[in-house]
Design a protein around this motif. Structure first.
Motif, mmCIF file in Angstrom:
data_model
loop_
_atom_site.group_PDB
_atom_site.id
_atom_site.type_symbol
_atom_site.label_atom_id
_atom_site.label_comp_id
_atom_site.label_asym_id
_atom_site.label_seq_id
_atom_site.Cartn_x
_atom_site.Cartn_y
_atom_site.Cartn_z
ATOM 1 N N THR A 159 34.223 54.594 45.570
ATOM 2 C CA THR A 159 36.028 54.596 45.029
ATOM 3 C C THR A 159 36.441 53.941 45.434
ATOM 4 O O THR A 159 37.578 53.099 44.995
ATOM 5 N N TRP A 160 35.930 52.829 45.555
ATOM 6 C CA TRP A 160 36.989 51.135 46.250
ATOM 7 C C TRP A 160 35.524 50.048 45.377
ATOM 8 O O TRP A 160 34.998 50.369 45.085
ATOM 9 N N ILE A 161 36.527 49.420 44.368
ATOM 10 C CA ILE A 161 35.587 48.408 43.281
ATOM 11 C C ILE A 161 36.419 47.271 43.752
ATOM 12 O O ILE A 161 37.584 46.766 43.565
ATOM 13 N N TYR A 162 35.365 46.088 44.120
ATOM 14 C CA TYR A 162 36.083 44.455 44.142
ATOM 15 C C TYR A 162 35.858 43.622 42.579
ATOM 16 O O TYR A 162 34.455 43.851 42.287
ATOM 17 N N ILE A 163 36.263 43.044 42.724
ATOM 18 C CA ILE A 163 36.341 42.150 41.365
ATOM 19 C C ILE A 163 36.367 40.803 41.211
ATOM 20 O O ILE A 163 37.782 40.068 41.900
ATOM 21 N N GLN A 164 35.588 39.871 41.121
ATOM 22 C CA GLN A 164 36.460 38.091 40.883
ATOM 23 C C GLN A 164 35.731 38.090 39.768
ATOM 24 O O GLN A 164 34.459 37.834 39.299
ATOM 25 N N ALA A 165 36.383 38.226 38.659
ATOM 26 C CA ALA A 165 36.452 36.925 37.740
ATOM 27 C C ALA A 165 36.674 35.570 37.123
ATOM 28 O O ALA A 165 37.968 35.737 37.263
ATOM 29 N N ILE A 166 36.087 35.088 36.932
ATOM 30 C CA ILE A 166 36.690 33.613 36.667
ATOM 31 C C ILE A 166 36.326 32.615 35.760
ATOM 32 O O ILE A 166 34.655 32.544 35.247
ATOM 33 N N GLY A 167 36.967 31.501 35.099
ATOM 34 C CA GLY A 167 36.586 31.058 33.784
ATOM 35 C C GLY A 167 37.313 30.000 33.318
ATOM 36 O O GLY A 167 38.840 30.324 34.356
ATOM 37 N N GLN A 168 37.389 29.651 32.384
ATOM 38 C CA GLN A 168 38.178 28.600 31.545
ATOM 39 C C GLN A 168 38.406 28.791 30.472
ATOM 40 O O GLN A 168 37.652 28.717 29.696
ATOM 41 N N LEU A 169 40.035 28.903 30.278
ATOM 42 C CA LEU A 169 40.672 28.911 28.871
ATOM 43 C C LEU A 169 41.021 27.660 27.681
ATOM 44 O O LEU A 169 41.476 26.680 28.943
ATOM 45 N N GLU A 170 40.902 27.792 26.782
ATOM 46 C CA GLU A 170 40.854 26.241 26.565
ATOM 47 C C GLU A 170 40.796 26.468 24.837
ATOM 48 O O GLU A 170 41.028 27.943 24.202
ATOM 49 N N GLU A 171 41.451 24.842 24.273
ATOM 50 C CA GLU A 171 42.446 25.457 22.748
ATOM 51 C C GLU A 171 41.185 24.011 21.785
ATOM 52 O O GLU A 171 41.752 23.233 23.416
ATOM 53 N N SER A 172 40.243 24.435 21.359
ATOM 54 C CA SER A 172 39.381 23.142 21.048
ATOM 55 C C SER A 172 39.525 23.734 19.383
ATOM 56 O O SER A 172 40.415 24.751 18.711
#
Length: 244
Positions: A159-172
């Motif tokens: 009933t518990w959830i741990y989340i870690q999302a790592i990233g990088q947003l870019e304009e290219s």
């Protein structure tokens, strides 16, 4: 005085006070805090209608010297009340709860690769054996994020959830190629008359109103957090790169 957010789960919990309220009514606001995690100088946290012990933190770091890009590290521990979590299908931004994704912040669960929770925007999970770079479910609230106490999210045990999302947003500059899903196209005319096709996440971030965390209960997504301008600027701040 800003709350201080450190790297350990226990320290994070000790520094932020949350209020008792039933899930999933998670309307709230994002507030500034002080980070003690190395290489992450900026952090905001969510103050909303959480169950006791829940939290959501967004760490971010703008890179504007050489390119328009912004790193993020989204860390959350959420409780589905007494309702079992029966799956996880990623994290994204949307206009409304249950609406289509404007921007994916993590991949969906891939049964061939396991609990893959890596951002599609140049982010990477550094250690495939480290649960801290992925997501995991728990029967009760964990005092420490430890894979030995986790249960699969698709079994309905947690009933518990741990989340870690790592990233990088870019304009290219895509040089005429199509932008990826979740990005908007901006045509920039240069002094010589040529046109750069820039793919930017900015317009979709500005249009979003919900942070959708795809913890599933039955046919429904369990968590939708309200996002505001502070959250939007943490992910992507055009003012940082605006020409003087």
């Amino acid at each position: 005085m800003k709350p201080i957010i450190s790297g350990g789960l226990s320290a994070v919990i000790a520094c932020v006070l949350f209020w008792l309220a039933p899930a999933p009514a998670l309307a709230g606001e994002w507030l500034d805090a002080t980070s003690r995690i190395k290489y992450w100088d900026n952090v905001i946290f969510y103050k909303g209608n959480f169950n006791e012990g829940e939290f959501a933190h967004l760490f971010y770091d703008s890179r504007s010297e050489f390119s328009r890009s912004q790193r993020y590290r989204l860390i959350m521990l959420l409780n589905n009340g007494s309702a079992a979590i029966t799956g996880f299908n990623g994290v994204h931004l949307a206009v409304e709860s249950g609406g289509p994704s404007l921007l994916d912040l993590s991949y969906k669960y891939d049964p061939k690769l396991g609990s893959l929770d890596m951002s599609e925007h140049a982010g990477e999970a550094r250690d495939w054996d480290d649960i801290g770079h992925w997501h995991a479910c728990f029967r009760t609230r964990p005092t420490n994020i430890d894979s030995k106490h986790a249960v699969p999210c698709d079994t309905g045990e947690g009933t518990w959830i741990y989340i870690q999302a790592i990233g990088q947003l870019e304009e290219s500059n895509k040089n005429g190629f199509n932008c990826r899903d979740g990005e908007s196209t901006i045509d920039k005319v240069l002094e010589n008359g040529s046109v750069w096709k820039l793919c930017s996440p900015g317009p979709n971030i500005r249009a979003a109103n919900k942070l959708v965390i795809g913890a599933v209960n039955g046919k429904h997504t369990s968590f939708n957090l309200t996002i505001d301008d502070k959250f939007r600027r943490a992910l992507w701040d055009d003012e940082l790169w605006r020409e003087k």
